[in-house]
Write a protein that holds these residues in place. Structure first.
Motif, PDB file in Angstrom:
ATOM      1  N   VAL A   9       0.827  -1.214   0.000  1.00 33.73           N
ATOM      2  CA  VAL A   9       0.000   0.000   0.000  1.00 33.73           C
ATOM      3  C   VAL A   9       0.860   1.263   0.000  1.00 33.73           C
ATOM      4  O   VAL A   9       0.407   2.330  -0.417  1.00 33.73           O
ATOM      5  CB  VAL A   9      -0.962   0.032   1.210  1.00 33.73           C
ATOM      6  N   TYR A  10       2.116   1.155   0.450  1.00 34.06           N
ATOM      7  CA  TYR A  10       2.990   2.321   0.556  1.00 34.06           C
ATOM      8  C   TYR A  10       3.659   2.690  -0.767  1.00 34.06           C
ATOM      9  O   TYR A  10       4.303   3.732  -0.856  1.00 34.06           O
ATOM     10  CB  TYR A  10       4.075   2.084   1.598  1.00 34.06           C
ATOM     11  N   GLY A  11       3.549   1.831  -1.781  1.00 34.86           N
ATOM     12  CA  GLY A  11       4.165   2.127  -3.064  1.00 34.86           C
ATOM     13  C   GLY A  11       5.559   1.557  -3.180  1.00 34.86           C
ATOM     14  O   GLY A  11       5.857   0.482  -2.647  1.00 34.86           O
ATOM     15  N   SER A  12       6.442   2.281  -3.862  1.00 33.86           N
ATOM     16  CA  SER A  12       7.780   1.782  -4.156  1.00 33.86           C
ATOM     17  C   SER A  12       8.841   2.722  -3.589  1.00 33.86           C
ATOM     18  O   SER A  12       8.628   3.932  -3.506  1.00 33.86           O
ATOM     19  CB  SER A  12       7.959   1.654  -5.672  1.00 33.86           C
ATOM     20  N   LYS A  59      -6.191  -3.092  -1.431  1.00 37.11           N
ATOM     21  CA  LYS A  59      -5.830  -3.275  -0.021  1.00 37.11           C
ATOM     22  C   LYS A  59      -5.744  -1.934   0.696  1.00 37.11           C
ATOM     23  O   LYS A  59      -6.134  -1.818   1.865  1.00 37.11           O
ATOM     24  CB  LYS A  59      -4.507  -4.024   0.092  1.00 37.11           C
ATOM     25  N   ALA A  60      -5.239  -0.905   0.002  1.00 35.53           N
ATOM     26  CA  ALA A  60      -5.199   0.431   0.599  1.00 35.53           C
ATOM     27  C   ALA A  60      -6.610   0.903   0.940  1.00 35.53           C
ATOM     28  O   ALA A  60      -6.859   1.463   2.019  1.00 35.53           O
ATOM     29  CB  ALA A  60      -4.521   1.411  -0.357  1.00 35.53           C
ATOM     30  N   ALA A  61      -7.541   0.665   0.025  1.00 34.23           N
ATOM     31  CA  ALA A  61      -8.936   1.051   0.276  1.00 34.23           C
ATOM     32  C   ALA A  61      -9.500   0.321   1.487  1.00 34.23           C
ATOM     33  O   ALA A  61     -10.208   0.916   2.314  1.00 34.23           O
ATOM     34  CB  ALA A  61      -9.782   0.763  -0.963  1.00 34.23           C
ATOM     35  N   SER A  62      -9.173  -0.964   1.604  1.00 34.31           N
ATOM     36  CA  SER A  62      -9.683  -1.727   2.748  1.00 34.31           C
ATOM     37  C   SER A  62      -9.096  -1.201   4.056  1.00 34.31           C
ATOM     38  O   SER A  62      -9.788  -1.118   5.081  1.00 34.31           O
ATOM     39  CB  SER A  62      -9.387  -3.222   2.579  1.00 34.31           C
ATOM     40  N   ASP A  63      -7.816  -0.812   4.038  1.00 31.92           N
ATOM     41  CA  ASP A  63      -7.194  -0.234   5.233  1.00 31.92           C
ATOM     42  C   ASP A  63      -7.912   1.049   5.639  1.00 31.92           C
ATOM     43  O   ASP A  63      -8.156   1.296   6.829  1.00 31.92           O
ATOM     44  CB  ASP A  63      -5.728   0.090   4.967  1.00 31.92           C
TER      45      ASP A  63
END
Length: 351
Positions: free
Chosen positions: A135-138, A162-166
């Motif tokens: 979710v944090y990217g690269s 997953k970011a949306a679910s968080d």
């Protein structure tokens, strides 16, 4: 009693097995048994009254509500997710449905259940959401490792879902008061890993005499976490985590993909040498990189270590040796999960 969702998948089944090996508190295990969910992972629990398996979807509000009402769990641990980046690129809708809509409906079921509890039971209840470092990217090569305060910058349909679910989990805590905890883990490896991800895929292909497909130049870096260490971290967060907080879980093991595969080949050369005497490294094949492939992930586990006293028990060297040996000892399990549908997927992905 606890309720585990996605408990027949790779990480979920390892968690259920470890949970019941460490205590006698029963587990209700809800899993939809999609391609990566496998009841044979839980074969050792056959006949164990502490393990109650229910086939079903987290998006089925009626079923989840009935389970919550019947078993009155003190905690819900949510592993249920579509989790393979490559599959999300080919078919993102399943990821939206399971990871976003499914999590929303699960939270709604939990909210209704939690609102009906006594004040004392409300204080004791926990909803633990298992997520990912993606979710944090690269990261660039010299960037500091991801901390819990890093901005979300997902780069694939999987990581975006997953970011949306968080975000939903966080919102249900701040809006409705649901006592939530979130963990964001690095790349897991270990027993019962479905052979589509790098480590089990390369072990499987190596033994079958097939190419070991490496994306691009193979220098993508990941932090590697032995799955049983992940399970112990989740138990610790469930036990002592601060409500509403996020905890990163990693192994302090940054490795480039090509380094991981070379290590696998070295171990296989030692533990099950090829008949012709050649190294398994001769099977390494570089293939076209996948779209939007993140270059580096790294997890800073300082918060979990300092606040909750958790540390991984395995180094990469000890964990990967255990993993390779497990696959060598469990070729029957591998044969059962690598069906025709699996082979068709590999041909599509690595053509």
């Amino acid at each position: 009693m606890i309720l585990v969702t996605g408990g027949a998948g790779f990480i979920g089944s390892n968690f259920v097995l470890d949970w019941l090996a460490n205590n006698d508190e029963p587990v209700v295990n809800l899993d939809a048994l999609t391609y990566a969910g496998n009841l044979s992972n839980l074969e050792s629990l056959s006949g164990d009254a502490r393990h109650i398996f229910v086939q079903g979807d987290i998006g089925d509000g009626k079923l989840v509500g009935e389970l919550l009402a019947k078993y009155q769990p003190r905690a819900v641990i949510n592993f249920a997710a579509e989790s393979h980046v490559d599959r999300s690129i080919h078919g993102p809708e399943d990821f939206i449905q399971t990871n976003i809509v499914g999590t929303f409906r699960l939270l709604e079921s939990v909210r209704a259940y939690w609102n009906g509890l006594s004040e004392a039971d409300k204080q004791e209840f926990r909803f633990l959401h298992v997520s990912t470092d993606e979710v944090y990217g690269s990261l660039e090569a010299n960037d500091p490792a991801f901390k819990e305060t890093n901005q979300y910058q997902p780069n694939s349909p999987y990581s975006a879902s997953k970011a949306a679910s968080d975000h939903l989990v966080r919102a249900y805590h701040h809006t409705y008061g649901i006592p939530v905890l979130t963990t964001n883990c690095s790349n897991n490896y270990g027993p019962y890993h479905f052979p589509e991800k790098l480590i089990p895929l390369c072990i499987h292909n190596a033994l079958a005499g097939k190419p070991l497909p490496i994306y691009g130049d193979g220098k993508q870096v990941r932090d590697w976490l032995y799955v049983k260490d992940h399970c112990s971290a989740i138990r610790r967060v469930l036990e002592a985590g601060k409500l509403g907080e996020t905890y990163n879980v990693g192994g302090w093991n940054e490795k480039a993909n090509i380094e991981v595969v070379n290590t696998l080949c070295h171990l296989l050369d030692e533990l099950q040498p090829r008949i012709d005497g050649e190294s398994y490294k001769t099977q390494i094949t570089f293939v076209k990189d996948r779209p939007g492939h993140d270059r580096r992930y790294a997890i800073d586990v300082t918060k979990l270590e300092k606040e909750l006293g958790w540390k991984p028990a395995e180094t990469f060297e000890t964990g990967i040796r255990k993993t390779v040996q497990w696959y060598l000892d469990n070729q029957g399990w591998v044969k059962n999960v690598t069906s025709g549908a699996y082979r068709n997927w590999l041909e599509k992905q690595y053509q």
